[in-house]
Design a protein around this motif. Structure first.
Motif, PDB file in Angstrom:
ATOM      1  N   UNK A 115     -25.465  50.527  12.241  1.00  0.00           N
ATOM      2  CA  UNK A 115     -25.228  49.130  11.910  1.00  0.00           C
ATOM      3  C   UNK A 115     -24.671  48.455  13.158  1.00  0.00           C
ATOM      4  N   UNK A 116     -25.249  47.317  13.529  1.00  0.00           N
ATOM      5  CA  UNK A 116     -24.785  46.568  14.691  1.00  0.00           C
ATOM      6  C   UNK A 116     -23.966  45.385  14.192  1.00  0.00           C
ATOM      7  N   UNK A 117     -22.695  45.368  14.573  1.00  0.00           N
ATOM      8  CA  UNK A 117     -21.798  44.279  14.219  1.00  0.00           C
ATOM      9  C   UNK A 117     -21.603  43.417  15.462  1.00  0.00           C
ATOM     10  N   UNK A 118     -21.928  42.137  15.343  1.00  0.00           N
ATOM     11  CA  UNK A 118     -21.728  41.217  16.454  1.00  0.00           C
ATOM     12  C   UNK A 118     -20.278  40.778  16.521  1.00  0.00           C
ATOM     13  N   UNK A 119     -19.800  40.559  17.748  1.00  0.00           N
ATOM     14  CA  UNK A 119     -18.477  39.978  17.910  1.00  0.00           C
ATOM     15  C   UNK A 119     -18.471  38.632  17.185  1.00  0.00           C
ATOM     16  N   UNK A 120     -17.413  38.306  16.448  1.00  0.00           N
ATOM     17  CA  UNK A 120     -17.395  37.065  15.669  1.00  0.00           C
ATOM     18  C   UNK A 120     -17.207  35.827  16.555  1.00  0.00           C
ATOM     19  N   UNK A 121     -18.320  35.313  17.070  1.00  0.00           N
ATOM     20  CA  UNK A 121     -18.310  34.124  17.916  1.00  0.00           C
ATOM     21  C   UNK A 121     -18.994  32.985  17.176  1.00  0.00           C
ATOM     22  N   UNK A 122     -19.205  31.879  17.881  1.00  0.00           N
ATOM     23  CA  UNK A 122     -19.920  30.752  17.275  1.00  0.00           C
ATOM     24  C   UNK A 122     -21.419  30.802  17.557  1.00  0.00           C
ATOM     25  N   UNK A 123     -21.908  31.911  18.143  1.00  0.00           N
ATOM     26  CA  UNK A 123     -23.353  32.047  18.345  1.00  0.00           C
ATOM     27  C   UNK A 123     -24.023  32.033  16.963  1.00  0.00           C
ATOM     28  N   UNK A 124     -25.153  31.304  16.820  1.00  0.00           N
ATOM     29  CA  UNK A 124     -25.800  31.206  15.501  1.00  0.00           C
ATOM     30  C   UNK A 124     -26.107  32.555  14.845  1.00  0.00           C
ATOM     31  N   UNK A 125     -26.489  33.557  15.625  1.00  0.00           N
ATOM     32  CA  UNK A 125     -26.770  34.877  15.043  1.00  0.00           C
ATOM     33  C   UNK A 125     -25.498  35.504  14.484  1.00  0.00           C
ATOM     34  N   UNK A 126     -24.404  35.396  15.217  1.00  0.00           N
ATOM     35  CA  UNK A 126     -23.126  35.950  14.744  1.00  0.00           C
ATOM     36  C   UNK A 126     -22.651  35.210  13.495  1.00  0.00           C
ATOM     37  N   UNK A 127     -22.837  33.898  13.470  1.00  0.00           N
ATOM     38  CA  UNK A 127     -22.454  33.108  12.297  1.00  0.00           C
ATOM     39  C   UNK A 127     -23.295  33.535  11.094  1.00  0.00           C
ATOM     40  N   UNK A 128     -24.610  33.698  11.300  1.00  0.00           N
ATOM     41  CA  UNK A 128     -25.464  34.128  10.195  1.00  0.00           C
ATOM     42  C   UNK A 128     -25.069  35.505   9.675  1.00  0.00           C
ATOM     43  N   UNK A 129     -24.692  36.414  10.577  1.00  0.00           N
ATOM     44  CA  UNK A 129     -24.285  37.744  10.119  1.00  0.00           C
ATOM     45  C   UNK A 129     -23.025  37.652   9.252  1.00  0.00           C
ATOM     46  N   UNK A 130     -22.120  36.775   9.614  1.00  0.00           N
ATOM     47  CA  UNK A 130     -20.867  36.631   8.866  1.00  0.00           C
ATOM     48  C   UNK A 130     -21.038  35.878   7.557  1.00  0.00           C
ATOM     49  N   UNK A 131     -21.850  34.815   7.571  1.00  0.00           N
ATOM     50  CA  UNK A 131     -21.885  33.907   6.420  1.00  0.00           C
ATOM     51  C   UNK A 131     -23.123  34.060   5.556  1.00  0.00           C
ATOM     52  N   UNK A 132     -24.165  34.734   6.074  1.00  0.00           N
ATOM     53  CA  UNK A 132     -25.397  34.892   5.316  1.00  0.00           C
ATOM     54  C   UNK A 132     -26.361  33.748   5.583  1.00  0.00           C
ATOM     55  N   UNK A 133     -27.590  33.912   5.079  1.00  0.00           N
ATOM     56  CA  UNK A 133     -28.624  32.900   5.237  1.00  0.00           C
ATOM     57  C   UNK A 133     -29.296  32.657   3.890  1.00  0.00           C
ATOM     58  N   UNK A 134     -29.928  31.533   3.774  1.00  0.00           N
ATOM     59  CA  UNK A 134     -30.655  31.203   2.550  1.00  0.00           C
ATOM     60  C   UNK A 134     -32.062  31.797   2.608  1.00  0.00           C
ATOM     61  N   UNK A 135     -32.714  31.830   1.469  1.00  0.00           N
ATOM     62  CA  UNK A 135     -34.102  32.286   1.440  1.00  0.00           C
ATOM     63  C   UNK A 135     -34.981  31.324   2.232  1.00  0.00           C
ATOM     64  N   UNK A 136     -34.636  30.036   2.261  1.00  0.00           N
ATOM     65  CA  UNK A 136     -35.377  29.073   3.088  1.00  0.00           C
ATOM     66  C   UNK A 136     -35.278  29.454   4.565  1.00  0.00           C
ATOM     67  N   UNK A 137     -34.105  29.915   5.000  1.00  0.00           N
ATOM     68  CA  UNK A 137     -33.933  30.343   6.390  1.00  0.00           C
ATOM     69  C   UNK A 137     -34.768  31.592   6.660  1.00  0.00           C
ATOM     70  N   UNK A 138     -34.846  32.500   5.705  1.00  0.00           N
ATOM     71  CA  UNK A 138     -35.697  33.687   5.854  1.00  0.00           C
ATOM     72  C   UNK A 138     -37.141  33.249   6.077  1.00  0.00           C
ATOM     73  N   UNK A 139     -37.604  32.293   5.286  1.00  0.00           N
ATOM     74  CA  UNK A 139     -38.973  31.785   5.439  1.00  0.00           C
ATOM     75  C   UNK A 139     -39.162  31.104   6.796  1.00  0.00           C
ATOM     76  N   UNK A 140     -38.153  30.378   7.245  1.00  0.00           N
ATOM     77  CA  UNK A 140     -38.206  29.725   8.560  1.00  0.00           C
ATOM     78  C   UNK A 140     -38.330  30.773   9.673  1.00  0.00           C
ATOM     79  N   UNK A 141     -37.540  31.835   9.583  1.00  0.00           N
ATOM     80  CA  UNK A 141     -37.604  32.926  10.567  1.00  0.00           C
ATOM     81  C   UNK A 141     -38.992  33.565  10.542  1.00  0.00           C
ATOM     82  N   UNK A 142     -39.486  33.857   9.338  1.00  0.00           N
ATOM     83  CA  UNK A 142     -40.810  34.487   9.209  1.00  0.00           C
ATOM     84  C   UNK A 142     -41.887  33.603   9.825  1.00  0.00           C
TER      85      UNK A 142
END
Length: 158
Positions: A115-142
């Protein structure tokens, strides 16, 4: 619900035949000086039991790579302290580079990727790991991945 980089960002196909280089599905060595392991950044999908997963590469110190390699097939390896590492996968869907984000590599039981844990910064990827993403965001990524905004090396989706 997952996307995976085939190699670290710094891997070059010309390394494949070099005696001091190695690329497997889990580990990479470049010129016997740079060491990498593959792990998973897991991002919870809000209001579901789903998890979106990035399969990424992280550079480790020689000592930590050797320790991880020594314990690779050892039951109980998940009790190891996390290893510090630098993210070496370029996830191009993010407006800010993901290269060299600070990480902690948490070893899991034999047969499971770390498991890769990102340092808790304000980088969008680190924020997403901490707070989660919506299914709409999953579709956007896809959608972005389907249209070529993936990673800096070969990729695999699943």
């Amino acid at each position: 619900m997952n996307h995976s980089a085939a190699a670290p960002y710094v891997w070059d196909p010309s390394f494949a035949d070099a005696p001091d280089c190695l690329l497997s599905s889990d580990q990479c060595v470049i010129k016997a000086q740079h060491y990498f392991v593959k792990g998973l950044i897991e991002i919870p999908v809000i209001a579901s039991d789903e998890v979106f997963t990035w399969g990424v590469w992280v550079s480790l110190s020689r000592e930590n790579f050797s320790r991880a390699a020594d314990l690779w097939d050892t039951p109980g390896r998940e009790s190891e302290k996390p290893y510090f590492g630098w993210l070496t996968t370029d996830l191009r869907i993010y407006s800010h580079s993901t290269i060299n984000l600070k990480t902690y590599v948490h070893t899991r039981p034999v047969g499971e990727r770390p498991l890769i844990e990102l340092e808790p910064t304000d980088h969008p990827l680190a924020v997403e790991q901490r707070t989660g993403i919506t299914m709409d965001r999953v579709r956007e990524i896809a959608g972005a991945l389907l249209h070529g905004a993936g990673t800096g090396t070969g990729t695999e989706s699943g």
